[in-house]
Design a protein around this motif. Structure first.
Motif, PDB file in Angstrom:
ATOM      1  N   ASN A 151       0.704  -1.181   0.104  1.00  0.00           N
ATOM      2  CA  ASN A 151       0.052   0.134   0.043  1.00  0.00           C
ATOM      3  C   ASN A 151       0.916   1.147  -0.179  1.00  0.00           C
ATOM      4  O   ASN A 151       0.192   2.234   0.100  1.00  0.00           O
ATOM      5  CB  ASN A 151      -0.965   0.023   1.179  1.00  0.00           C
ATOM      6  N   ARG A 152       2.171   1.112  -0.082  1.00  0.00           N
ATOM      7  CA  ARG A 152       3.126   2.314  -0.024  1.00  0.00           C
ATOM      8  C   ARG A 152       2.776   3.138   1.074  1.00  0.00           C
ATOM      9  O   ARG A 152       2.957   4.310   1.051  1.00  0.00           O
ATOM     10  CB  ARG A 152       2.951   3.075  -1.355  1.00  0.00           C
ATOM     11  N   ALA A 153       2.584   2.742   2.300  1.00  0.00           N
ATOM     12  CA  ALA A 153       2.147   3.238   3.535  1.00  0.00           C
ATOM     13  C   ALA A 153       3.467   3.208   4.387  1.00  0.00           C
ATOM     14  O   ALA A 153       3.450   2.434   5.548  1.00  0.00           O
ATOM     15  CB  ALA A 153       0.993   2.831   4.064  1.00  0.00           C
ATOM     16  N   TRP A 154       4.556   3.765   4.092  1.00  0.00           N
ATOM     17  CA  TRP A 154       5.932   3.469   4.672  1.00  0.00           C
ATOM     18  C   TRP A 154       5.695   4.243   6.030  1.00  0.00           C
ATOM     19  O   TRP A 154       6.643   3.710   6.778  1.00  0.00           O
ATOM     20  CB  TRP A 154       6.925   4.286   3.833  1.00  0.00           C
ATOM     21  N   TRP A 155       4.905   4.928   6.599  1.00  0.00           N
ATOM     22  CA  TRP A 155       4.888   5.443   7.773  1.00  0.00           C
ATOM     23  C   TRP A 155       4.342   4.345   8.745  1.00  0.00           C
ATOM     24  O   TRP A 155       4.661   4.687  10.009  1.00  0.00           O
ATOM     25  CB  TRP A 155       3.682   6.705   7.720  1.00  0.00           C
ATOM     26  N   VAL A 156       3.861   3.172   8.291  1.00  0.00           N
ATOM     27  CA  VAL A 156       3.519   2.147   9.257  1.00  0.00           C
ATOM     28  C   VAL A 156       4.639   1.773   9.836  1.00  0.00           C
ATOM     29  O   VAL A 156       4.755   1.248  10.987  1.00  0.00           O
ATOM     30  CB  VAL A 156       2.910   1.140   8.528  1.00  0.00           C
ATOM     31  N   LEU A 157       5.776   1.335   9.286  1.00  0.00           N
ATOM     32  CA  LEU A 157       6.872   0.881   9.658  1.00  0.00           C
ATOM     33  C   LEU A 157       7.722   1.614  11.005  1.00  0.00           C
ATOM     34  O   LEU A 157       7.938   1.029  12.104  1.00  0.00           O
ATOM     35  CB  LEU A 157       7.894   0.654   8.607  1.00  0.00           C
ATOM     36  N   PRO A 158       7.834   3.062  10.838  1.00  0.00           N
ATOM     37  CA  PRO A 158       8.360   3.755  11.958  1.00  0.00           C
ATOM     38  C   PRO A 158       7.421   3.621  13.118  1.00  0.00           C
ATOM     39  O   PRO A 158       7.908   3.158  14.461  1.00  0.00           O
ATOM     40  CB  PRO A 158       8.491   5.137  11.524  1.00  0.00           C
ATOM     41  N   VAL A 159       6.274   3.601  12.966  1.00  0.00           N
ATOM     42  CA  VAL A 159       5.276   3.713  14.037  1.00  0.00           C
ATOM     43  C   VAL A 159       5.102   2.319  14.855  1.00  0.00           C
ATOM     44  O   VAL A 159       5.220   2.251  15.815  1.00  0.00           O
ATOM     45  CB  VAL A 159       3.785   4.037  13.487  1.00  0.00           C
ATOM     46  N   THR A 160       5.413   1.429  14.003  1.00  0.00           N
ATOM     47  CA  THR A 160       5.392  -0.062  14.538  1.00  0.00           C
ATOM     48  C   THR A 160       6.493  -0.286  15.362  1.00  0.00           C
ATOM     49  O   THR A 160       6.554  -0.871  16.310  1.00  0.00           O
ATOM     50  CB  THR A 160       5.300  -1.355  13.520  1.00  0.00           C
ATOM     51  N   LEU A 161       7.661   0.186  14.619  1.00  0.00           N
ATOM     52  CA  LEU A 161       8.890   0.036  15.495  1.00  0.00           C
ATOM     53  C   LEU A 161       8.930   0.835  16.651  1.00  0.00           C
ATOM     54  O   LEU A 161       9.570   0.313  17.940  1.00  0.00           O
ATOM     55  CB  LEU A 161      10.182   0.421  14.682  1.00  0.00           C
ATOM     56  N   THR A 162       8.531   2.275  16.492  1.00  0.00           N
ATOM     57  CA  THR A 162       8.340   2.836  18.045  1.00  0.00           C
ATOM     58  C   THR A 162       7.485   2.061  19.105  1.00  0.00           C
ATOM     59  O   THR A 162       7.934   2.330  20.209  1.00  0.00           O
ATOM     60  CB  THR A 162       7.819   4.232  17.738  1.00  0.00           C
ATOM     61  N   LEU A 163       6.324   1.733  18.569  1.00  0.00           N
ATOM     62  CA  LEU A 163       5.345   1.231  19.485  1.00  0.00           C
ATOM     63  C   LEU A 163       6.223   0.032  20.264  1.00  0.00           C
ATOM     64  O   LEU A 163       5.821  -0.224  21.517  1.00  0.00           O
ATOM     65  CB  LEU A 163       4.137   0.784  19.046  1.00  0.00           C
ATOM     66  N   ALA A 164       6.789  -0.834  19.521  1.00  0.00           N
ATOM     67  CA  ALA A 164       7.328  -2.252  19.947  1.00  0.00           C
ATOM     68  C   ALA A 164       8.510  -1.714  20.836  1.00  0.00           C
ATOM     69  O   ALA A 164       8.761  -2.406  22.084  1.00  0.00           O
ATOM     70  CB  ALA A 164       7.860  -2.792  18.742  1.00  0.00           C
ATOM     71  N   LEU A 165       9.416  -0.621  20.697  1.00  0.00           N
ATOM     72  CA  LEU A 165      10.326  -0.143  21.474  1.00  0.00           C
ATOM     73  C   LEU A 165       9.795   0.347  22.656  1.00  0.00           C
ATOM     74  O   LEU A 165      10.477   0.156  23.941  1.00  0.00           O
ATOM     75  CB  LEU A 165      11.202   0.800  20.800  1.00  0.00           C
ATOM     76  N   VAL A 166       8.693   1.221  22.836  1.00  0.00           N
ATOM     77  CA  VAL A 166       8.061   1.576  23.919  1.00  0.00           C
ATOM     78  C   VAL A 166       7.729   0.462  24.771  1.00  0.00           C
ATOM     79  O   VAL A 166       7.549   0.567  25.951  1.00  0.00           O
ATOM     80  CB  VAL A 166       6.931   2.575  23.559  1.00  0.00           C
ATOM     81  N   THR A 167       6.969  -0.389  24.129  1.00  0.00           N
ATOM     82  CA  THR A 167       6.361  -1.696  24.986  1.00  0.00           C
ATOM     83  C   THR A 167       7.535  -2.498  25.602  1.00  0.00           C
ATOM     84  O   THR A 167       7.407  -2.841  26.749  1.00  0.00           O
ATOM     85  CB  THR A 167       5.647  -2.723  23.953  1.00  0.00           C
ATOM     86  N   LEU A 168       8.765  -2.415  24.897  1.00  0.00           N
ATOM     87  CA  LEU A 168       9.893  -3.208  25.352  1.00  0.00           C
ATOM     88  C   LEU A 168      10.288  -2.363  26.673  1.00  0.00           C
ATOM     89  O   LEU A 168      10.934  -3.085  27.762  1.00  0.00           O
ATOM     90  CB  LEU A 168      10.984  -3.507  24.462  1.00  0.00           C
ATOM     91  N   LEU A 169      10.394  -1.269  26.457  1.00  0.00           N
ATOM     92  CA  LEU A 169      10.726  -0.371  27.528  1.00  0.00           C
ATOM     93  C   LEU A 169      10.028  -0.286  28.771  1.00  0.00           C
ATOM     94  O   LEU A 169      10.535  -0.225  30.143  1.00  0.00           O
ATOM     95  CB  LEU A 169      11.111   1.006  27.183  1.00  0.00           C
ATOM     96  N   VAL A 170       8.707  -0.433  28.742  1.00  0.00           N
ATOM     97  CA  VAL A 170       7.663  -0.742  29.610  1.00  0.00           C
ATOM     98  C   VAL A 170       8.015  -1.954  30.417  1.00  0.00           C
ATOM     99  O   VAL A 170       8.115  -1.926  31.733  1.00  0.00           O
ATOM    100  CB  VAL A 170       6.296  -0.186  29.295  1.00  0.00           C
ATOM    101  N   VAL A 171       7.921  -3.015  29.552  1.00  0.00           N
ATOM    102  CA  VAL A 171       8.217  -4.306  30.283  1.00  0.00           C
ATOM    103  C   VAL A 171       9.528  -4.511  31.084  1.00  0.00           C
ATOM    104  O   VAL A 171       9.409  -4.861  32.248  1.00  0.00           O
ATOM    105  CB  VAL A 171       8.006  -5.324  29.055  1.00  0.00           C
ATOM    106  N   VAL A 172      10.388  -4.105  30.494  1.00  0.00           N
ATOM    107  CA  VAL A 172      11.870  -4.025  31.222  1.00  0.00           C
ATOM    108  C   VAL A 172      11.872  -2.974  32.469  1.00  0.00           C
ATOM    109  O   VAL A 172      12.286  -3.494  33.373  1.00  0.00           O
ATOM    110  CB  VAL A 172      12.996  -3.528  30.214  1.00  0.00           C
ATOM    111  N   GLY A 173      11.107  -1.908  32.168  1.00  0.00           N
ATOM    112  CA  GLY A 173      11.255  -0.916  33.393  1.00  0.00           C
ATOM    113  C   GLY A 173      10.355  -1.508  34.387  1.00  0.00           C
ATOM    114  O   GLY A 173      10.474  -1.490  35.712  1.00  0.00           O
TER     115      GLY A 173
END
Length: 59
Positions: free
Chosen positions: A25-47
Motif C-alpha cells: 500500500n506504499r504506507a511507509w509510515w507504518v514501519l516507524p510507528v510499529t517499531l516505535t510502539l514495539a520499543l516503547v512496549t519493550l521499555l515498559v516491560v523491562v522497566g
C-alpha cells in the motif's frame, strides 16, 4: 512446540504482515510507528521488571 517459541513465531509473522502491508500500500509510515510502539512496549516491560530490584533497596 513450546509456548514461548509459538509466541515468538507469531510476533515475527505479525511484523512481517506489517511490512507486507507497508510495501503493498506504499504506507511507509507504518514501519516507524510499529517499531516505535514495539520499543516503547519493550521499555515498559523491562522497566516494570527492573523497578522492584532497583527501588526497594533504596527504602
Amino acid at each position: 512446540m513450546s509456548l514461548p517459541l509459538l509466541r515468538t513465531r507469531h510476533l515475527f509473522r505479525l511484523f512481517g504482515d506489517f511490512v507486507t502491508y507497508a510495501v503493498v500500500n506504499r504506507a511507509w509510515w507504518v514501519l516507524p510507528v510499529t517499531l516505535t510502539l514495539a520499543l516503547v512496549t519493550l521499555l515498559v516491560v523491562v522497566g516494570q521488571a527492573a523497578a522492584p530490584v532497583t527501588l526497594y533497596p533504596m527504602f
